[in-house]
Design a protein around this motif. Structure first.
Motif, PDB file in Angstrom:
ATOM      1  N   ASP A   1       0.869  -1.177   0.000  1.00 35.69           N
ATOM      2  CA  ASP A   1       0.000   0.000   0.000  1.00 35.69           C
ATOM      3  C   ASP A   1       0.909   1.231   0.000  1.00 35.69           C
ATOM      4  O   ASP A   1       1.688   1.415   0.936  1.00 35.69           O
ATOM      5  N   PRO A   2       0.829   2.102  -1.002  1.00 35.88           N
ATOM      6  CA  PRO A   2       1.722   3.259  -1.066  1.00 35.88           C
ATOM      7  C   PRO A   2       1.508   4.260   0.075  1.00 35.88           C
ATOM      8  O   PRO A   2       2.390   5.058   0.359  1.00 35.88           O
ATOM      9  N   GLU A   3       0.360   4.169   0.739  1.00 34.76           N
ATOM     10  CA  GLU A   3       0.069   5.104   1.817  1.00 34.76           C
ATOM     11  C   GLU A   3       0.230   4.499   3.205  1.00 34.76           C
ATOM     12  O   GLU A   3       0.095   5.191   4.210  1.00 34.76           O
ATOM     13  N   ASP A   4       0.491   3.187   3.281  1.00 35.46           N
ATOM     14  CA  ASP A   4       0.589   2.509   4.570  1.00 35.46           C
ATOM     15  C   ASP A   4       1.661   1.427   4.486  1.00 35.46           C
ATOM     16  O   ASP A   4       1.424   0.339   3.959  1.00 35.46           O
ATOM     17  N   ALA A   5       2.828   1.703   5.024  1.00 31.75           N
ATOM     18  CA  ALA A   5       3.965   0.780   4.961  1.00 31.75           C
ATOM     19  C   ALA A   5       3.718  -0.511   5.739  1.00 31.75           C
ATOM     20  O   ALA A   5       4.457  -1.479   5.576  1.00 31.75           O
ATOM     21  N   ASP A   6       2.709  -0.531   6.586  1.00 30.50           N
ATOM     22  CA  ASP A   6       2.414  -1.708   7.400  1.00 30.50           C
ATOM     23  C   ASP A   6       1.387  -2.641   6.743  1.00 30.50           C
ATOM     24  O   ASP A   6       0.963  -3.612   7.364  1.00 30.50           O
ATOM     25  N   TRP A   7       0.977  -2.377   5.502  1.00 30.91           N
ATOM     26  CA  TRP A   7      -0.084  -3.139   4.853  1.00 30.91           C
ATOM     27  C   TRP A   7       0.380  -3.584   3.459  1.00 30.91           C
ATOM     28  O   TRP A   7       0.795  -2.769   2.649  1.00 30.91           O
ATOM     29  N   VAL A   8       0.300  -4.893   3.201  1.00 31.43           N
ATOM     30  CA  VAL A   8       0.636  -5.431   1.877  1.00 31.43           C
ATOM     31  C   VAL A   8      -0.453  -6.428   1.488  1.00 31.43           C
ATOM     32  O   VAL A   8      -0.775  -7.337   2.258  1.00 31.43           O
ATOM     33  N   GLU A   9      -1.019  -6.241   0.310  1.00 33.47           N
ATOM     34  CA  GLU A   9      -2.050  -7.142  -0.178  1.00 33.47           C
ATOM     35  C   GLU A   9      -1.438  -8.190  -1.097  1.00 33.47           C
ATOM     36  O   GLU A   9      -0.436  -7.936  -1.767  1.00 33.47           O
ATOM     37  N   VAL A  10      -2.071  -9.361  -1.114  1.00 32.26           N
ATOM     38  CA  VAL A  10      -1.672 -10.437  -2.016  1.00 32.26           C
ATOM     39  C   VAL A  10      -2.808 -10.598  -3.010  1.00 32.26           C
ATOM     40  O   VAL A  10      -3.954 -10.825  -2.621  1.00 32.26           O
ATOM     41  N   SER A  11      -2.509 -10.445  -4.293  1.00 31.78           N
ATOM     42  CA  SER A  11      -3.557 -10.522  -5.304  1.00 31.78           C
ATOM     43  C   SER A  11      -3.058 -11.334  -6.495  1.00 31.78           C
ATOM     44  O   SER A  11      -1.914 -11.768  -6.530  1.00 31.78           O
ATOM     45  N   GLY A  12      -3.956 -11.533  -7.463  1.00 32.75           N
ATOM     46  CA  GLY A  12      -3.575 -12.222  -8.681  1.00 32.75           C
ATOM     47  C   GLY A  12      -3.652 -13.729  -8.604  1.00 32.75           C
ATOM     48  O   GLY A  12      -3.006 -14.422  -9.378  1.00 32.75           O
ATOM     49  N   PHE A  13      -4.430 -14.259  -7.684  1.00 28.66           N
ATOM     50  CA  PHE A  13      -4.647 -15.697  -7.578  1.00 28.66           C
ATOM     51  C   PHE A  13      -6.135 -15.938  -7.376  1.00 28.66           C
ATOM     52  O   PHE A  13      -6.870 -15.035  -7.009  1.00 28.66           O
ATOM     53  N   GLU A  14      -6.576 -17.162  -7.606  1.00 32.06           N
ATOM     54  CA  GLU A  14      -7.984 -17.494  -7.444  1.00 32.06           C
ATOM     55  C   GLU A  14      -8.302 -17.683  -5.966  1.00 32.06           C
ATOM     56  O   GLU A  14      -7.570 -18.355  -5.242  1.00 32.06           O
ATOM     57  N   GLY A  15      -9.387 -17.094  -5.501  1.00 33.67           N
ATOM     58  CA  GLY A  15      -9.818 -17.268  -4.121  1.00 33.67           C
ATOM     59  C   GLY A  15      -9.949 -15.946  -3.389  1.00 33.67           C
ATOM     60  O   GLY A  15      -9.802 -14.867  -3.965  1.00 33.67           O
ATOM     61  N   THR A  16     -10.228 -16.036  -2.112  1.00 34.46           N
ATOM     62  CA  THR A  16     -10.400 -14.858  -1.277  1.00 34.46           C
ATOM     63  C   THR A  16      -9.079 -14.109  -1.147  1.00 34.46           C
ATOM     64  O   THR A  16      -8.051 -14.724  -0.842  1.00 34.46           O
ATOM     65  N   PRO A  17      -9.073 -12.804  -1.366  1.00 35.89           N
ATOM     66  CA  PRO A  17      -7.837 -12.035  -1.245  1.00 35.89           C
ATOM     67  C   PRO A  17      -7.256 -12.095   0.171  1.00 35.89           C
ATOM     68  O   PRO A  17      -7.989 -12.220   1.155  1.00 35.89           O
ATOM     69  N   LEU A  18      -5.942 -12.011   0.232  1.00 36.38           N
ATOM     70  CA  LEU A  18      -5.220 -11.973   1.500  1.00 36.38           C
ATOM     71  C   LEU A  18      -4.547 -10.621   1.647  1.00 36.38           C
ATOM     72  O   LEU A  18      -4.161  -9.997   0.653  1.00 36.38           O
ATOM     73  N   ALA A  19      -4.382 -10.200   2.882  1.00 32.02           N
ATOM     74  CA  ALA A  19      -3.583  -9.013   3.172  1.00 32.02           C
ATOM     75  C   ALA A  19      -2.757  -9.324   4.411  1.00 32.02           C
ATOM     76  O   ALA A  19      -3.145 -10.132   5.257  1.00 32.02           O
ATOM     77  N   CYS A  20      -1.605  -8.689   4.502  1.00 30.86           N
ATOM     78  CA  CYS A  20      -0.721  -8.864   5.652  1.00 30.86           C
ATOM     79  C   CYS A  20      -0.521  -7.501   6.293  1.00 30.86           C
ATOM     80  O   CYS A  20      -0.273  -6.509   5.604  1.00 30.86           O
ATOM     81  N   GLN A  21      -0.645  -7.470   7.600  1.00 30.56           N
ATOM     82  CA  GLN A  21      -0.590  -6.220   8.347  1.00 30.56           C
ATOM     83  C   GLN A  21       0.445  -6.332   9.456  1.00 30.56           C
ATOM     84  O   GLN A  21       0.354  -7.212  10.309  1.00 30.56           O
ATOM     85  N   ARG A  22       1.438  -5.423   9.442  1.00 25.19           N
ATOM     86  CA  ARG A  22       2.449  -5.412  10.496  1.00 25.19           C
ATOM     87  C   ARG A  22       1.848  -4.823  11.757  1.00 25.19           C
ATOM     88  O   ARG A  22       1.172  -3.791  11.715  1.00 25.19           O
ATOM     89  N   VAL A  23       2.060  -5.513  12.875  1.00 27.21           N
ATOM     90  CA  VAL A  23       1.609  -5.010  14.172  1.00 27.21           C
ATOM     91  C   VAL A  23       2.772  -5.032  15.146  1.00 27.21           C
ATOM     92  O   VAL A  23       3.618  -5.930  15.105  1.00 27.21           O
ATOM     93  N   ASP A  24       2.816  -4.033  16.001  1.00 27.70           N
ATOM     94  CA  ASP A  24       3.852  -3.993  17.039  1.00 27.70           C
ATOM     95  C   ASP A  24       3.634  -5.117  18.036  1.00 27.70           C
ATOM     96  O   ASP A  24       2.494  -5.427  18.401  1.00 27.70           O
ATOM     97  N   GLY A  25       4.694  -5.736  18.466  1.00 29.66           N
ATOM     98  CA  GLY A  25       4.610  -6.759  19.501  1.00 29.66           C
ATOM     99  C   GLY A  25       3.952  -8.047  19.055  1.00 29.66           C
ATOM    100  O   GLY A  25       3.443  -8.804  19.883  1.00 29.66           O
ATOM    101  N   TYR A  26       3.945  -8.315  17.759  1.00 29.80           N
ATOM    102  CA  TYR A  26       3.304  -9.522  17.240  1.00 29.80           C
ATOM    103  C   TYR A  26       3.853 -10.774  17.921  1.00 29.80           C
ATOM    104  O   TYR A  26       5.065 -10.939  18.060  1.00 29.80           O
ATOM    105  N   GLN A  27       2.957 -11.644  18.354  1.00 32.70           N
ATOM    106  CA  GLN A  27       3.303 -12.940  18.943  1.00 32.70           C
ATOM    107  C   GLN A  27       2.680 -14.026  18.076  1.00 32.70           C
ATOM    108  O   GLN A  27       1.458 -14.083  17.957  1.00 32.70           O
ATOM    109  N   PRO A  28       3.491 -14.884  17.461  1.00 30.19           N
ATOM    110  CA  PRO A  28       2.907 -15.915  16.597  1.00 30.19           C
ATOM    111  C   PRO A  28       2.105 -16.939  17.386  1.00 30.19           C
ATOM    112  O   PRO A  28       2.379 -17.180  18.564  1.00 30.19           O
ATOM    113  N   PRO A  29       1.122 -17.541  16.741  1.00 30.11           N
ATOM    114  CA  PRO A  29       0.369 -18.607  17.395  1.00 30.11           C
ATOM    115  C   PRO A  29       1.282 -19.786  17.707  1.00 30.11           C
ATOM    116  O   PRO A  29       2.312 -19.967  17.064  1.00 30.11           O
ATOM    117  N   GLN A  30       0.901 -20.569  18.686  1.00 28.86           N
ATOM    118  CA  GLN A  30       1.625 -21.795  19.027  1.00 28.86           C
ATOM    119  C   GLN A  30       0.676 -22.955  18.803  1.00 28.86           C
ATOM    120  O   GLN A  30      -0.349 -23.054  19.477  1.00 28.86           O
TER     121      GLN A  30
END
Length: 124
Positions: free
Chosen positions: A33-62
């Motif tokens: 996203d040119p206006e939001d460095a913390d947001w990136v979309e994934v497009s160009g494939f079949e199915g529901t679109p995905l987006a990835c959002q950077r968050v402070d203090g992210y803790q991955p699932p276990q």
């Protein structure tokens, strides 16, 4: 009235890296996203679109633990479980459980993407 699911958004520590993983895995492209460095979309494939959002203090699932529960996971239909596993691992995924090898009659395996989100490859 809700008409369709707009996107599935995955929180992570590095939105660009995670979006690139899914773009490469799904045969799409990562679009920052040119206006939001913390947001990136994934497009160009079949199915529901995905987006990835950077968050402070992210803790991955276990998985399968519940200290940091998975909250959601993605399931992907595949025709070649071994081949798609090899491709996912080459792109940065890790094996969480080869469920099909542990339980007779089961047709899926569980992985983590580079940010730790669980996803399954399901033999179609």
């Amino acid at each position: 009235m809700i008409r369709k699911l707009q996107a599935v958004v995955l929180d992570c520590a590095d939105a660009e890296r995670l979006a690139k993983f899914y773009a490469d895995f799904l045969g799409g492209r990562a679009v920052p996203d040119p206006e939001d460095a913390d947001w990136v979309e994934v497009s160009g494939f079949e199915g529901t679109p995905l987006a990835c959002q950077r968050v402070d203090g992210y803790q991955p699932p276990q998985w399968p633990g519940q200290e940091h529960p998975q909250q959601l996971h993605l399931d992907f239909d595949v025709d070649d479980l071994d081949g798609e596993e090899e491709r996912a691992l080459a792109l940065g995924a890790t094996v969480l459980e080869r469920t099909d090898q542990l339980r007779p009659g089961v047709n899926w395996r569980v992985y983590a993407d580079p940010a730790g989100h669980p996803f399954c490859l399901c033999l179609h």
